[in-house]
Each structure stands twice: as C-alpha cells, then as structure tokens.
Write an enzyme that holds these catalytic residues in place. Structure first.
Site, mmCIF file in Angstrom:
data_model
loop_
_atom_site.group_PDB
_atom_site.id
_atom_site.type_symbol
_atom_site.label_atom_id
_atom_site.label_comp_id
_atom_site.label_asym_id
_atom_site.label_seq_id
_atom_site.Cartn_x
_atom_site.Cartn_y
_atom_site.Cartn_z
ATOM 1 N N LYS A 160 1.371 9.930 5.906
ATOM 2 C CA LYS A 160 1.407 8.499 6.226
ATOM 3 C C LYS A 160 2.685 7.822 5.713
ATOM 4 O O LYS A 160 2.741 6.614 5.570
ATOM 5 C CB LYS A 160 0.141 7.829 5.675
ATOM 6 C CG LYS A 160 -1.154 8.375 6.301
ATOM 7 C CD LYS A 160 -2.374 7.515 5.993
ATOM 8 C CE LYS A 160 -3.625 8.040 6.720
ATOM 9 N NZ LYS A 160 -4.800 7.156 6.549
ATOM 10 N N GLU A 219 7.513 -6.832 1.767
ATOM 11 C CA GLU A 219 6.184 -6.830 2.397
ATOM 12 C C GLU A 219 5.437 -8.129 2.077
ATOM 13 O O GLU A 219 4.792 -8.717 2.941
ATOM 14 C CB GLU A 219 5.357 -5.629 1.906
ATOM 15 C CG GLU A 219 5.837 -4.273 2.433
ATOM 16 C CD GLU A 219 5.526 -4.072 3.907
ATOM 17 O OE1 GLU A 219 4.861 -4.919 4.523
ATOM 18 O OE2 GLU A 219 5.969 -3.039 4.458
ATOM 19 N N LYS A 225 -2.066 -1.465 -3.876
ATOM 20 C CA LYS A 225 -2.942 -0.296 -3.808
ATOM 21 C C LYS A 225 -2.107 0.967 -3.913
ATOM 22 O O LYS A 225 -1.113 1.057 -3.179
ATOM 23 C CB LYS A 225 -3.698 -0.329 -2.473
ATOM 24 C CG LYS A 225 -4.581 0.864 -2.206
ATOM 25 C CD LYS A 225 -5.164 0.755 -0.832
ATOM 26 C CE LYS A 225 -5.967 2.005 -0.543
ATOM 27 N NZ LYS A 225 -6.437 2.034 0.813
ATOM 28 N N LYS A 232 0.863 -1.174 0.000
ATOM 29 C CA LYS A 232 0.000 0.000 0.000
ATOM 30 C C LYS A 232 0.901 1.226 0.000
ATOM 31 O O LYS A 232 1.698 1.420 0.919
ATOM 32 C CB LYS A 232 -0.915 -0.001 1.222
ATOM 33 C CG LYS A 232 -1.747 1.267 1.329
ATOM 34 C CD LYS A 232 -2.784 1.181 2.407
ATOM 35 C CE LYS A 232 -3.550 2.485 2.500
ATOM 36 N NZ LYS A 232 -4.585 2.436 3.536
#
Ligand code: PBG
Length: 323
Positions: free
Chosen positions: A216, A232, A247, A194
């Site tokens: 973020k 990840e 995403k 993400k």
C-alpha cells in the site's frame, strides 16, 4: 539541594494532584467487526479477546459496552468473498451487511456514535483501498466509489464518516457528496496521516482483506516522513475534515504531537491491531504486565496530544475503571 522533584511524587494523593494527563472512557472509540449470518461469533486468532459478530450478537455486545460506559464505535465489515469485485460495488449496496448493521444499531441505540469506515479494501477482490488497474491504484476513479459508499452509510444513519483509504482529494469529494444530498450534519474524521505500517496484519486477518498483490506504499505514507503529515493535514482541513487522525499511534507519537500543536481541530489516534496484538502476545508469555502496559500505552497516546483514541482495549479499559 533546592530542587527535589521527588517531593511531588511522595504520595498517591500528591501524584494524582500533579497528574498532567487524563484518560477516560469518553475519549475512547471501540473498533468492532461485523460478519453476515446469525448467531455467529468468531475470535480473531491474532487479536485475543476480539471477535467478529453477526448483527444480532453485535447488538448484544454493544449493550454490554454501553453498560460499561462506551458510547463510540468504529465498525468494520467482513464481506463474503463472493461479493467482492474489482470496483467494490457491494460497498454502496443499501441492503448490504454494513448499512443494515448501521440501521439496526441506530434503531436500538440512537445515542451511540458510529464512525463508519470508508475504503475499498473490505469489498475489493484485489484487497486494495482503491481500484486497481494494471498494478496501479486509480485515484480519481476510486473517489467516485468512496462518495457513493459514504452517502450509503450516511443514509443508513452514520454519525461520522471515516475515510481510511488515503486517496488524494477524498475528504473534499465526500464532503461535496454528503452536502449535495442534505447530510450537512454528518461529520468527517479523516485518516490524515495513515502510514504504510507493519502493524495492520491482525486487522487484515480479521477482515481477510490483505492485498492480493503489491503493497500500500503508493497511497499510505512512508513511516520515515513527518513534514508530509502537514501536507496531508492542510489538505484535509481545507477540504472540510472535522477531525484529523494519525495511524498507527504508539510508533507515531511525534506526529500526533505535531498535528495537535499545528491545528485547532480535534486529533484522533488509531491504536492499531498490531499494537494490541504485541501487548497481548507478550502478556500471554508472561513477559509484561498486560494491564499496566495497556494503561501506559493509552496514557502515552493522550500525553502526545490525542483527544480521541480508537483502541481494541476500549472494553477492557472500561471494565478496569468501572467502579
Ligand atoms: C484499511 C484499513 C486498515 C486498518 C483500518 N482500515 C488496514 C490497511 O490499511 O491495510 C487497520 C486497522 C488496524 O490495524 O487496527 N482501509
């Protein structure tokens, strides 16, 4: 000329015969927004055609979607500002809006699939996906809350838990909590790669969940990175994820392909709010053909390797192809 590729494009029948990518409503997951109260339906200005529904009207909307052949949904809650706090405690209140919605949906539509969001941002007074302390996002303390949130959703009837927070170790932690409580059949669709993207703005409008300070970037991935997606993904696979997600989708097609070629797990792609908004806005101005652009975008995401697409176009696409 011995080779004339145009021969395989000369008629509609031949073109469909040699078509390499299929798009079907079965691959689509429809994200939906739920608000408190009754008989409420409010449009999200930056997402034309997408609404926040109170539970009673959400059930009607789901019935309309099921009629069109959509059976998979990714709900997100709009939480009353008064219920937000720094540790997001409302996220594991079993009588809260979200678990109540899950129970009602599963009661009325037992066959419908719900992939429920796990992250602090809808419930956090700081608007971050984790607990904030002195400007830092605390990882391990956040895991505790995510575990409780996931368990509350599983108890309410969620089919798939979809952690969108990007804390380290959250898939393993959620898997342990679910298993320890007898929810071995509840799946995890991890938001694996993400990215810290500019394309989430309309979603944050929908939830009123924009970060109150900072950004973020200490937890979501740098858009410049590709190899890091493998780190990840390795972790998510080891920690027990059932599906891996990339995403956003259209600006990250290479990452979708990378994960599809590297892992045997199903790959999901989230065609996010900003991607939807761009198509709608350009179409409203008459600058692109909305329908063609929608189909081209969804097809490209599938061609890149996505098995599953979360998209705000799900209903519109289903209505288009409904015979
Ligand atoms: C946050 C979350 C976001 C989205 C889904 N979950 C936004 C963010 O990370 O700030 C965005 C989805 C979209 O833009 O459609 N946990």
């Amino acid at each position: 000329m011995l080779r004339r590729p145009r021969r395989n494009r000369k008629s509609a029948v031949i073109r469909s015969m040699v078509e390499e990518t299929w798009l079907s409503v079965d691959h689509l997951v429809f994200p939906i927004f739920v608000i408190g109260g009754e008989n409420k339906r409010t449009e999200i200005p930056s997402m034309p055609g997408i609404y926040r529904y109170s539970i009673d009207l959400l059930l009607e909307e789901l019935a309309a979607c099921v009629e069109l052949g959509i059976h998979s949904f990714a709900p997100f809650p709009v939480i009353d500002e008064k219920l937000k706090n720094p540790t997001g405690t409302e996220s594991y209140n079993p009588e809260g809006l979200f678990p109540t919605m899950i129970r009602k949906v599963k009661e009325q539509f037992p066959e419908v699939m719900l992939a429920t969001d796990v992250a602090l941002d809808p419930y956090s007074s700081d608007g971050h996906d984790g607990i904030v302390k002195n400007g830092e996002i605390l990882n391990d303390e956040t895991l505790e809350v995510l575990g409780k949130m996931a368990l509350t959703q599983a108890q309410a009837g969620a089919d798939i838990i979809a952690p969108s927070d990007m804390m380290d170790g959250r898939v393993g932690h959620i898997r342990n909590v679910l298993d320890a409580n007898g929810h071995t059949d509840v799946s995890i669709m991890s938001y694996t790669a993400k990215y810290a993207s500019s394309l989430y703005g309309p979603f944050r409008d929908a939830l009123d969940s924009a970060p109150k300070s900072g950004d973020k970037k200490t937890y979501q991935m740098n858009p410049a990175n590709r190899s890091e997606a493998l780190i990840e993904a390795d972790l998510d696979v080891e920690e027990g994820a059932d599906m891996l997600m990339v995403k956003p989708a259209l600006m990250y097609l290479d990452v979708i392909r990378l994960l599809k070629d590297t892992y045997a797990l199903p790959i999901a792609a989230y065609h996010v709010s900003g991607e939807y908004a761009m198509v709608k806005a350009a179409a409203q101005k008459g600058w692109i053909n909305e329908q063609q652009c929608m189909v081209e975008g969804l097809t490209s995401i599938r061609r890149a390797g996505a098995d599953i697409i979360l998209t705000y176009f799900a209903k519109q696409y289903a209505a288009l192809v409904k015979k």
